[in-house]
Design a protein around this motif. Sequence first.
Motif, short mmCIF file in Angstrom:
data_model
loop_
_atom_site.label_atom_id
_atom_site.label_comp_id
_atom_site.label_asym_id
_atom_site.label_seq_id
_atom_site.Cartn_x
_atom_site.Cartn_y
_atom_site.Cartn_z
N GLY A 120 19.82 13.72 10.73
CA GLY A 120 20.55 14.45 11.51
C GLY A 120 20.16 14.09 13.13
N PHE A 156 20.11 11.90 16.76
CA PHE A 156 21.14 11.38 17.63
C PHE A 156 21.58 9.94 17.30
CE2 PHE A 156 18.37 9.06 20.34
CZ PHE A 156 19.06 8.16 20.97
N HIS A 215 21.94 8.96 14.14
CA HIS A 215 22.84 9.09 13.11
C HIS A 215 24.32 9.25 13.36
CE1 HIS A 215 19.18 9.15 10.79
NE2 HIS A 215 19.71 9.12 9.63
N ARG A 216 24.47 10.18 14.79
CA ARG A 216 25.56 10.49 15.22
C ARG A 216 26.64 9.48 16.22
NH1 ARG A 216 22.33 15.28 15.67
NH2 ARG A 216 21.96 14.80 18.13
#
Length: 279
Positions: free
Chosen positions: A21, A23, A25-26
């Motif tokens: 989770g 940043f 990963h995003r």
Amino acid sequence: MAAHEFELTRNITIGQYLPTGSFIHRIDPRIKIVAFTVLVAAIAVCDTYAGNIIALSFVCLLFRLSRIPVGYGLSGVKPAMPFIVILAVLQLLFYGEVASGGTVYLKYGVIIITSESIRLVIVSALRFIEIIFVSSVLTLSTSTTQLTHGMASLLKPLKHVKFPVHELSLIITIAIRFVPTFAMEMEKMMKAQASRGAQFGQSAWWKIVERTKDMFPLIIPLFHVAMNRAEDLVLAMEARCYTPGGERTSYRKLRARPGDYLVLLFCLLFSLFLIWFPY
């Protein structure tokens, strides 16, 4: 026999996905793929001690930002250690004339060891480790589906010249995804063979020839499993009416945010710093 000899999946970080989770990963997968390519190119060009130490520190920082333990990343280097050692020895003994310059420490026939050849050995080993680290960060923070869509989107302009963009993206992501799968299968085979009296891991890690001979009984069964896996994958794709070359839509559209472009800009600037900064 040590238990860690059977823990192959713990030492394979490329191809696995850890949803922490963070940043990283995003970030848009297209941005991550481009940033990964730029960083690998910069690492391959950088040939100084200071530059590689900075690059290694930066990659460790990426593990920290993605909330992935650095120790887990280090475990991915372990399977590559025999190849790194072999390459280092060959470079040290036979690259003396190629890496011209520096102080000559040993000269015996074709074997020449100089300060430049030693620098080449250290820098090459650091490059291997850094590239493995960067590859691990990419795959550990990006799912297989995201990698497929990201590569297909980046290569989309090649469709105008009839290039099989989606098929190539699918092949690459399947190959990456099957790395931990084959490691798991090999681990099962080693445990099955050991239960029948086979010996694994009795030789020291630097005795590469002996350890390679220990792996010979696993080669044919591993190929057999790979063929079965490939056949199952083909049947699964046919059951889902997969047609090569067909037009496809995506349920989720990739949209890069301003922060993603800032990350890409930072990676570009950092790569330029690694290449051109006068260390």
